[in-house]
Design a protein around this motif. Structure first.
Motif, PDB file in Angstrom:
ATOM      1  N   GLU A  71       0.804  -1.223   0.000  1.00  0.00           N
ATOM      2  CA  GLU A  71       0.000   0.000   0.000  1.00  0.00           C
ATOM      3  C   GLU A  71       0.841   1.278   0.000  1.00  0.00           C
ATOM      4  O   GLU A  71       0.286   2.379  -0.145  1.00  0.00           O
ATOM      5  CB  GLU A  71      -0.942   0.014   1.210  1.00  0.00           C
ATOM      6  CG  GLU A  71      -0.296   0.250   2.549  1.00  0.00           C
ATOM      7  CD  GLU A  71       0.420  -0.969   3.147  1.00  0.00           C
ATOM      8  OE1 GLU A  71       1.043  -0.822   4.210  1.00  0.00           O
ATOM      9  OE2 GLU A  71       0.348  -2.060   2.533  1.00  0.00           O
ATOM     10  N   VAL A  72       2.163   1.187   0.139  1.00  0.00           N
ATOM     11  CA  VAL A  72       2.966   2.403   0.281  1.00  0.00           C
ATOM     12  C   VAL A  72       2.967   3.263  -0.972  1.00  0.00           C
ATOM     13  O   VAL A  72       3.275   4.457  -0.904  1.00  0.00           O
ATOM     14  CB  VAL A  72       4.424   2.076   0.684  1.00  0.00           C
ATOM     15  CG1 VAL A  72       4.460   1.293   1.967  1.00  0.00           C
ATOM     16  CG2 VAL A  72       5.157   1.348  -0.425  1.00  0.00           C
ATOM     17  N   VAL A  73       2.626   2.688  -2.117  1.00  0.00           N
ATOM     18  CA  VAL A  73       2.585   3.488  -3.343  1.00  0.00           C
ATOM     19  C   VAL A  73       1.623   4.653  -3.200  1.00  0.00           C
ATOM     20  O   VAL A  73       1.836   5.725  -3.788  1.00  0.00           O
ATOM     21  CB  VAL A  73       2.192   2.604  -4.550  1.00  0.00           C
ATOM     22  CG1 VAL A  73       0.776   2.075  -4.407  1.00  0.00           C
ATOM     23  CG2 VAL A  73       2.327   3.391  -5.855  1.00  0.00           C
ATOM     24  N   VAL A  74       0.580   4.494  -2.392  1.00  0.00           N
ATOM     25  CA  VAL A  74      -0.396   5.572  -2.212  1.00  0.00           C
ATOM     26  C   VAL A  74       0.256   6.775  -1.540  1.00  0.00           C
ATOM     27  O   VAL A  74      -0.107   7.925  -1.817  1.00  0.00           O
ATOM     28  CB  VAL A  74      -1.601   5.054  -1.395  1.00  0.00           C
ATOM     29  CG1 VAL A  74      -2.574   6.182  -1.078  1.00  0.00           C
ATOM     30  CG2 VAL A  74      -2.316   3.951  -2.172  1.00  0.00           C
ATOM     31  N   ILE A  75       1.227   6.531  -0.673  1.00  0.00           N
ATOM     32  CA  ILE A  75       1.897   7.624   0.028  1.00  0.00           C
ATOM     33  C   ILE A  75       2.704   8.488  -0.940  1.00  0.00           C
ATOM     34  O   ILE A  75       2.944   9.668  -0.688  1.00  0.00           O
ATOM     35  CB  ILE A  75       2.787   7.061   1.150  1.00  0.00           C
ATOM     36  CG1 ILE A  75       1.906   6.369   2.197  1.00  0.00           C
ATOM     37  CG2 ILE A  75       3.629   8.141   1.810  1.00  0.00           C
ATOM     38  CD1 ILE A  75       2.670   5.705   3.308  1.00  0.00           C
ATOM     39  N   THR A  76       3.097   7.917  -2.078  1.00  0.00           N
ATOM     40  CA  THR A  76       3.873   8.684  -3.055  1.00  0.00           C
ATOM     41  C   THR A  76       3.021   9.719  -3.783  1.00  0.00           C
ATOM     42  O   THR A  76       3.566  10.538  -4.535  1.00  0.00           O
ATOM     43  CB  THR A  76       4.508   7.756  -4.116  1.00  0.00           C
ATOM     44  OG1 THR A  76       3.462   7.135  -4.901  1.00  0.00           O
ATOM     45  CG2 THR A  76       5.344   6.682  -3.458  1.00  0.00           C
ATOM     46  N   ALA A  77       1.706   9.710  -3.575  1.00  0.00           N
ATOM     47  CA  ALA A  77       0.832  10.668  -4.271  1.00  0.00           C
ATOM     48  C   ALA A  77       1.266  12.102  -4.018  1.00  0.00           C
ATOM     49  O   ALA A  77       1.199  12.956  -4.912  1.00  0.00           O
ATOM     50  CB  ALA A  77      -0.620  10.462  -3.832  1.00  0.00           C
ATOM     51  N   ILE A 124      -1.893   6.930  -9.630  1.00  0.00           N
ATOM     52  CA  ILE A 124      -2.391   6.202  -8.467  1.00  0.00           C
ATOM     53  C   ILE A 124      -3.534   5.249  -8.840  1.00  0.00           C
ATOM     54  O   ILE A 124      -3.537   4.089  -8.421  1.00  0.00           O
ATOM     55  CB  ILE A 124      -2.814   7.173  -7.356  1.00  0.00           C
ATOM     56  CG1 ILE A 124      -1.600   7.974  -6.857  1.00  0.00           C
ATOM     57  CG2 ILE A 124      -3.447   6.415  -6.194  1.00  0.00           C
ATOM     58  CD1 ILE A 124      -0.479   7.128  -6.298  1.00  0.00           C
ATOM     59  N   PRO A 125      -4.531   5.678  -9.635  1.00  0.00           N
ATOM     60  CA  PRO A 125      -5.557   4.711 -10.063  1.00  0.00           C
ATOM     61  C   PRO A 125      -4.977   3.535 -10.836  1.00  0.00           C
ATOM     62  O   PRO A 125      -5.441   2.395 -10.684  1.00  0.00           O
ATOM     63  CB  PRO A 125      -6.483   5.561 -10.948  1.00  0.00           C
ATOM     64  CG  PRO A 125      -6.327   6.945 -10.444  1.00  0.00           C
ATOM     65  CD  PRO A 125      -4.882   7.049 -10.057  1.00  0.00           C
ATOM     66  N   LYS A 126      -3.961   3.795 -11.673  1.00  0.00           N
ATOM     67  CA  LYS A 126      -3.326   2.696 -12.411  1.00  0.00           C
ATOM     68  C   LYS A 126      -2.688   1.700 -11.445  1.00  0.00           C
ATOM     69  O   LYS A 126      -2.786   0.481 -11.638  1.00  0.00           O
ATOM     70  CB  LYS A 126      -2.271   3.246 -13.369  1.00  0.00           C
ATOM     71  CG  LYS A 126      -2.849   3.909 -14.608  1.00  0.00           C
ATOM     72  CD  LYS A 126      -1.730   4.348 -15.551  1.00  0.00           C
ATOM     73  CE  LYS A 126      -2.311   4.965 -16.819  1.00  0.00           C
ATOM     74  NZ  LYS A 126      -1.236   5.424 -17.748  1.00  0.00           N
TER      75      LYS A 126
END
Length: 508
Positions: free
Chosen positions: A253-259, A269-271
Motif C-alpha cells: 500500500e505504500v505506493v499511495v503515500i507517493t501521491a 495512483i488509479p493505475k
C-alpha cells in the motif's frame, strides 16, 4: 456543486498555500496541510514502486514460514484470503489518495474522516510498523549474507543501515530511480523463479525427476499442528500461516503515500490500484502455488528447492536478488516512516522542526528519526540469534500494518458516509474504486480478524511465551493508548458524516 475541485498541483516545486482554499465546515486541528516535500516522482517511478513496493524478505523468506506452518494447500488459501483483503484496502485508499494527495496521506485520512486522535495514533502505529521493518530487513540481510560467509551479522546490519540512510537523504528522485532499478531486479528474479519452478516440477532439472503434485499427495496438502491431527490440527496451522502471509503483503500500500510527491497522482495512483490485482495474482498466489510444487514445507523454499535440483550457481544468484530485495524494502520503509513524521508535523502533532527540508525537498529530520529505529536490528546479536529477532520484528511490524489496514478501510467507510450525508455523488471524483462500500467493509472485517488471530499459537496448551505474546499484540495498545491520550488533551470529537470536510485541497 462538486465535492472535489480536482486541481492538484503538478509542479515539481514545493507546494505552497493557495488563497482560494475553501473554508472548513467544522473547527479542527490543522489537518491535511501539505508538507514541503516536492513533486519529483515521474509516472514510471510510481508505477515501479506500485508494482514492486514491499517485495522483500516477506515474499522470498516469509513465504517459507507460511508454507512450513500450513502446507501447500494452507499456504495457497492463506495468500488468496489475505490478498483479497489487501485488494480491498488498495482500492479504497487509492480513491482517497487522488482526492487528498498530501504528505504522509494515511494519518490525514484518519484525522479528516474519523478523528484527529485516530490520525495521530495511526501515524505513530504505522510509523512504528515501517521503522521496525527497517530493522527486520537489516536482520534478514544478515541471514542472507550468512549463506556465503561467516562474516559477523553486525557488519552486514551496519552496511544495510548506512545504505538506507544515504539513499533517503538524497532527492526523492534518486530514491525513485533506486526503486526502479531494484524493482526491475526483483521482477526479473521472480519471473526467473517461475520458469525454474516449472522446469523443476516437470523433470527438466539435472536430477531428472518429475515432481508434479508429489508434495500435495505424499506429505498431504495440509500440515498438522504438533500432535493435533485431522481437521483441527490443519485449521490451527492454517491460522498460523496468516501472520507470514500478511507480512508478505504489508508494504504494497505504500505506493499511495507517493501521491504527495508524484507529478501526476490523478493518473498514476488509479493505475497502481488496478495493477495490484495482477501483482497479487502473479507474485503471491502463483508464487505460493509453485512453492508447493517444488519443495517440502520448509523455510527459504526457493533456494533449497534449487539446491535439491542440483542446479549449480543459481542458488547464489537467487540469494543475491533476495538480498537486493531486502535492501530495497528497507529503503522504502525508511522513506515511509519519514513521511509519517512529516504528516504529524503538518497536522501540528509534532514540533515543526521535524518537517524541515533541504532545498531538494528531503525532510532530513524526519528521515533521521525514522532511521533511528533501524539499529533495533542489533538485538539479533544477542541470545536467540538473527532468526529469532527477525521473527519478533516481523510479528511487531505485521500487527501494526494490519491495524493500519483496518483504520484505512474505516476511513473510506466514513468518507462514503459523508458523501451520502452531504448529498454528493461519487461521479464528481477523479476516479472511483469498484464495488464500494462493500469492499471497504470486507477489508475492514478481514483485517480485523487477521489481527486478532496473529498470536493464536501462544494460547494453545504448552505453547505460552511471554515474548511471543508481546510481539503479537503490543501493536494494539500502541494504537489505542495514543488515541485516548490525544482525546484527553485536545478534546477532539468523532467526525460526523454531515460535517466532514470533502474538498480536495488542504484544510486550514
Amino acid at each position: 456543486m462538486t465535492c472535489f475541485d480536482g486541481d492538484i498541483e503538478s509542479s515539481p516545486v514545493s507546494e505552497q498555500h493557495d488563497p482560494d482554499d475553501k473554508p472548513m465546515l467544522a473547527p479542527q486541528l490543522n489537518v491535511g496541510k501539505h508538507g514541503a516535500t516536492q513533486r519529483r516522482l515521474h509516472n514510471y517511478h510510481v508505477t515501479m514502486i506500485g508494482f514492486c513496493s514491499g517485495i522483500g524478505t516477506g515474499l522470498f523468506i516469509g513465504t517459507g514460514g507460511a508454507y512450513a506452518n500450513a502446507g501447500p494447500a494452507g499456504l495457497l488459501l492463506a495468500y488468496i484470503i489475505v490478498g483479497s483483503v489487501l485488494w480491498c484496502v488498495m482500492q479504497s485508499i487509492a480513491e482517497l489518495a487522488i482526492v487528498i494527495p498530501t504528505a504522509g496521506s494515511f494519518p490525514h485520512f484518519a484525522s479528516r474522516f474519523i478523528d484527529p486522535a485516530v490520525g495521530f495514533s495511526l501515524a505513530i502505529s504505522y510509523g512504528c510498523c515501517y521503522t521496525i521493518s527497517i530493522a527486520a530487513e537489516s536482520s534478514a540481510s544478515a541471514i542472507l549474507v550468512g549463506y556465503w560467509t561467516d562474516i559477523s551479522p553486525a557488519v552486514v546490519i551496519s552496511i544495510s543501515l548506512a545504505l538506507f540512510l544515504a539513499l533517503n537523504l538524497m532527492s526523492v528522485r534518486v530514491f525513485g530511480e533506486s526503486e526502479v532499478i531494484a524493482g526491475a531486479i526483483k521482477v526479473a528474479c521472480f519471473l526467473g523463479l517461475v520458469i525454474v519452478s516449472i522446469v523443476i516440477t516437470s523433470g527438466g532439472a539435472p536430477i531428472g525427476q518429475t515432481i508434479g503434485f508429489r508434495y500435495w499427495h505424499n506429505l498431504g496438502a495440509w500440515v498438522d499442528y504438533n500432535s493435533i491431527t485431522g481437521s483441527t490440527g490443519h485449521f490451527l496451522e492454517f491460522l498460523a500461516a496468516f501472520v507470514n502471509a500478511s507480512f508478505s503483503f504489508i508494504g504494497v500500500e505504500v505506493v499511495v503515500i507517493t501521491a504527495a510527491e508524484s507529478i501526476n497522482p490523478h493518473v498514476v495512483i488509479p493505475k497502481s490500484a488496478r495493477r495490484v490485482t495482477y501483482r497479487i495474482a502473479l507474485f503471491y498466489v502463483l508464487g505460493a502455488l509453485l512453492i508447493g510444487l517444488i519443495v517440502t514445507p520448509i523455510p527459504s523454499p526457493w533456494v533449497i528447492a534449487i539446491k535439491q535440483a542440483d542446479i549449480v550457481a543459481l542458488p547464489s544468484i537467487v540469494n543475491t536478488c533476495i538480498l537486493i530485495s531486502a535492501w530495497s524494502a528497507g529503503n522504502s520503509y525508511c522513506c515511509v516512516g519519514s513521511r509519517m513524521i512529516v504528516a504529524m508535523t503538518t497536522d501540528h502533532q509534532l514540533p515543526q522542526f521535524f518537517g524541515r527540508t533541504w532545498k531538494n525537498g528531503v525532510p532530513y529530520f524526519a528521515v533521521n528519526t525514522s532511521w533511528f529505529f533501524g539499529p533495533l536490528a542489533y538485538l539479533s546479536l544477542g541470545t536467540g540469534g538473527v532468526s529469532q529477532a527477525f521473527s519478533w520484528l516481523m510479528s511487531l511490524s505485521t500487527v501494526a500494518g494490519l491495524i493500519a489496514w483496518v483504520t484505512l478501510c474505516f476511513c473510506y467507510i466514513r468518507f462514503y458516509a459523508a458523501l451520502k450525508a452531504q448529498g454528493l455523488g461519487r461521479d464528481s471524483l477523479p476516479w472511483k474504486s469498484p464495488f464500494q462500500p462493500f469492499i471497504a467493509w470486507y477489508g475492514f472485517v478481514g483485517a480485523t480478524i487477521i489481527t486478532l488471530i496473529t498470536g493464536r499459537p501462544v494460547f494453545l496448551k504448552g505453547n505460552w511465551s511471554t515474548a511471543d505474546f508481546i510481539a503479537s499484540y503490543v501493536g494494539i495498545p500502541i494504537f489505542i493508548v495514543p488515541i485516548i491520550a490525544w482525546k484527553l488533551v485536545h478534546k477532539t470529537k468523532f467526525a460526523r458524516a454531515s460535517t466532514i470536510y470533502l474538498w480536495s485541497r488542504r484544510l486550514r
